[in-house]
Design an enzyme around this catalytic site. Structure first.
Site, short mmCIF file in Angstrom:
data_model
loop_
_atom_site.label_atom_id
_atom_site.label_comp_id
_atom_site.label_asym_id
_atom_site.label_seq_id
_atom_site.Cartn_x
_atom_site.Cartn_y
_atom_site.Cartn_z
N GLY A 163 0.82 -1.21 0.00
CA GLY A 163 0.00 0.00 0.00
C GLY A 163 0.85 1.25 0.00
N ASN A 168 10.12 4.19 -15.24
CA ASN A 168 11.50 4.21 -15.73
C ASN A 168 12.06 5.63 -15.81
OD1 ASN A 168 11.23 1.49 -15.78
ND2 ASN A 168 11.81 1.22 -17.94
N GLU A 169 11.17 6.62 -16.03
CA GLU A 169 11.65 8.01 -16.04
C GLU A 169 12.19 8.36 -14.65
OE1 GLU A 169 8.60 7.14 -17.19
OE2 GLU A 169 9.01 7.36 -19.33
N GLU A 188 12.67 -4.32 -4.47
CA GLU A 188 11.61 -4.55 -5.46
C GLU A 188 12.17 -4.39 -6.87
OE1 GLU A 188 8.24 -1.90 -5.07
OE2 GLU A 188 7.23 -2.74 -6.83
C1 LIG Z 1 0.26 -2.96 -12.95
C2 LIG Z 1 0.64 -2.06 -11.82
C3 LIG Z 1 0.75 -2.59 -10.55
C4 LIG Z 1 1.05 -1.75 -9.48
N1 LIG Z 1 1.08 -2.29 -8.22
C5 LIG Z 1 1.26 -1.48 -7.15
C6 LIG Z 1 1.15 -1.99 -5.81
O1 LIG Z 1 0.94 -3.19 -5.60
N2 LIG Z 1 1.26 -1.13 -4.79
C7 LIG Z 1 1.52 0.20 -4.98
O2 LIG Z 1 1.65 0.92 -3.98
N3 LIG Z 1 1.63 0.72 -6.22
C8 LIG Z 1 1.49 -0.09 -7.31
N4 LIG Z 1 1.58 0.44 -8.59
C9 LIG Z 1 1.73 1.87 -8.75
C10 LIG Z 1 3.03 2.33 -9.37
O3 LIG Z 1 4.08 2.32 -8.45
C11 LIG Z 1 2.79 3.75 -9.93
O4 LIG Z 1 1.86 3.61 -11.01
C12 LIG Z 1 4.04 4.41 -10.43
O5 LIG Z 1 4.88 4.76 -9.36
C13 LIG Z 1 3.73 5.72 -11.25
O6 LIG Z 1 2.88 6.55 -10.55
P1 LIG Z 1 1.54 7.11 -11.24
O7 LIG Z 1 0.81 5.95 -11.85
O8 LIG Z 1 0.82 7.92 -10.21
O9 LIG Z 1 2.02 8.04 -12.43
P2 LIG Z 1 2.50 9.57 -12.33
O10 LIG Z 1 3.41 9.70 -11.15
O11 LIG Z 1 1.31 10.43 -12.42
O12 LIG Z 1 3.37 9.70 -13.63
C14 LIG Z 1 2.79 9.91 -14.92
C15 LIG Z 1 3.91 10.01 -15.93
O13 LIG Z 1 4.75 11.15 -15.65
C16 LIG Z 1 6.09 10.77 -15.51
N5 LIG Z 1 6.75 11.55 -14.45
C17 LIG Z 1 6.21 11.87 -13.24
N6 LIG Z 1 7.10 12.59 -12.51
C18 LIG Z 1 8.21 12.72 -13.28
C19 LIG Z 1 9.48 13.35 -13.06
N7 LIG Z 1 9.77 13.97 -11.92
N8 LIG Z 1 10.39 13.28 -14.06
C20 LIG Z 1 10.11 12.63 -15.22
N9 LIG Z 1 8.91 12.03 -15.48
C21 LIG Z 1 7.99 12.07 -14.52
C22 LIG Z 1 6.06 9.29 -15.11
O14 LIG Z 1 7.23 8.62 -15.49
C23 LIG Z 1 4.85 8.79 -15.91
O15 LIG Z 1 5.23 8.49 -17.24
C24 LIG Z 1 1.31 -0.38 -9.68
C25 LIG Z 1 1.23 0.15 -10.99
C26 LIG Z 1 0.90 -0.68 -12.04
C27 LIG Z 1 0.82 -0.09 -13.42
#
Ligand SMILES: Cc1cc2nc3c(=O)[nH]c(=O)nc-3n(C[C@H](O)[C@H](O)[C@H](O)COP(=O)(O)OP(=O)(O)OC[C@H]3O[C@@H](n4cnc5c(N)ncnc54)[C@H](O)[C@@H]3O)c2cc1C
Length: 399
Positions: A126, A385-386, A244
């Site tokens: 979480g 990856n970013e 992880e």
């Molecule tokens: C299939 C799946 C399983 C997951 N499982 C879990 C889980 O079990 N528990 C959990 O806690 N989370 C989980 N996640 C969440 C995951 O860790 C987040 O989706 C991830 O960290 C990206 O956050 P976001 O989706 O809010 O995207 P955002 O943070 O909104 O990012 C959107 C885009 O902007 C880019 N971006 C944002 N900030 C920057 C920056 N500073 N510089 C350059 N680019 C940037 C990102 O790379 C991305 O392309 C899961 C996600 C997926 C897709």
């Protein structure tokens, strides 16, 4: 590092291979990375390994680790990948387990480590919230002290396979007034059966169900479930993320994927010749193999570092980026190889054991599109990856 196996290592490989051939649950077949299995199937191999004492090889031996050398761990991964084994899920084994044995107290170790080892307790993560993914430190879920409990309120999202979870590890804000947002976060273990915890499915476009929203409403959690020190959770959270990310690289599995891709491209025809004899396609496969070999050596160096007491640090971001790029290219090339046979949509029908639903094209094509789309997630989860590139820039290159 010398990559030729010694006679002892060859004997170990034979032992592992024989054990897998005999003990890997036959009913799992070639399931590999599938996300749509019943809970018991996910845990089947884990339980066998727990009984053997092999479910947590990387842990220190005092907590049940095997004490294997990096080469033995490499052999272990390779041998499991050979049969596309459904490995123990990471949430307990490689995420919260290392946090508990490193930062938890004796009671927490005694309560939680055995269930992670034997596969009887399922954990979920979480961390993410709507609005707090990449910028995780902005998370809003609060844990407010009330006597000997925390009262927790908030919403988590993307909680993978939380529908099966017995316990979850959650990041909660315990000091909203901290100078920096990172300083007010705590790492808290929550029994998912506690009143006020609600898991709601996020259905995927193809009907799949692997992620959830987790709502926490006035959830009362004993203060004993705080790991380490209050407001120091960010340190443990980052430690966990490094573990992880190293695990996401999936080198052994990608090596098997490349072998399979070669077989497919050997069967598929282009202008009357096997696709594999097409210069352009063969070049792409070779480039993938070269990149995979480079990643493998990098992973071995990291494993050797761990053996020498150096936990995975920011270099895990390199493994994560390269590993996931390779996984995605592999699924792209597989889809390219099967051509129009990748188009039909089978939904969950093709996954059902014993299904006699008519299938168009060869077996290996039926999941190629679904896998291609599903694997887009790998460059997002575990920190996109970013964000990993930002970490490398700051922590490794010092820019
Ligand atoms: C299939 C799946 C399983 C997951 N499982 C879990 C889980 O079990 N528990 C959990 O806690 N989370 C989980 N996640 C969440 C995951 O860790 C987040 O989706 C991830 O960290 C990206 O956050 P976001 O989706 O809010 O995207 P955002 O943070 O909104 O990012 C959107 C885009 O902007 C880019 N971006 C944002 N900030 C920057 C920056 N500073 N510089 C350059 N680019 C940037 C990102 O790379 C991305 O392309 C899961 C996600 C997926 C897709």
């Amino acid at each position: 590092m010398n990559l030729d196996f010694t006679p002892e290592e060859q004997a170990f490989r034979d032992e592992v291979r024989a054990f897998i051939a005999e003990q890997y649950p036959k009913h799992l077949g070639d399931t590999g990375l599938r996300e749509d299995l019943p809970r018991e199937d996910f845990l089947a191999w884990h339980k066998v390994l727990g009984a053997k004492g092999w479910s947590v090889p990387a842990w220190p031996t005092e907590y049940g680790g095997t004490g294997w050398t990096p080469t033995q761990r490499y052999i272990w991964s390779e041998e499991n990948a050979r049969v596309n084994a459904l490995m123990p899920l990471p949430f307990g084994v490689s995420m919260v387990g290392p946090v508990i044995y490193t930062f938890g107290n004796d009671e927490q170790k005694a309560q939680h480590l055995p269930g992670i080892r034997d596969g009887s307790v399922w954990w979920c993560q979480g961390y993410s919230e709507p609005g707090a993914g990449s910028d995780l430190a902005s998370l809003k879920t609060t844990a407010v002290r009330d006597g000997d409990h925390y009262v927790i309120n908030g919403q988590k999202t993307w909680t993978t396979l939380a529908q099966y979870a017995d316990w979850g590890f959650f990041l909660c804000r315990t000091d909203p007034d901290a100078e920096k947002p990172q300083q007010g976060i705590s790492f808290i273990l929550i029994d998912m059966k506690t009143p006020g915890v609600e898991v709601k499915p996020i259905k995927l476009l193809d009907g799949g169900y692997e992620v959830n929203e987790t709502w926490l409403t006035d959830v009362r959690v004993p203060v004993e479930n705080l790991v380490g020190v209050e407001n120091q959770g960010w340190t443990y959270a980052k430690f966990l993320l490094a573990h992880e990310r190293s695990g996401i690289a999936g080198v052994a599995r990608s090596k098997r994927g490349v072998e399979k891709l070669r077989e497919i491209a050997g069967s598929e025809q282009l202008d009357g010749e096997p696709l594999m004899s097409d210069f352009d396609f063969a070049r792409k496969v070779s480039q993938l193999e070269i990149d995979l070999a480079a990643l493998e050596i990098t992973e071995l160096r990291t494993l050797a570092g761990e053996q020498a007491g150096k936990g995975p640090g920011p270099e895990s971001s390199i493994l994560k980026i390269k590993g996931t790029e390779i996984q995605q290219r592999l699924t792209e090339l597989t889809l390219e190889a099967v051509g129009s046979y990748g188009t039909p949509y089978y939904g969950s029908i093709a996954n059902d054991t014993g299904s006699n639903e008519y299938q168009i094209g060869p077996d290996y094509a039926s999941h190629s599109a679904a896998t291609y789309f599903n694997m887009r997630k790998t460059s997002i989860y575990g920190g996109s990856n970013e964000i990993q590139r930002n970490i490398i820039t700051k922590m490794i290159l010092g820019l």
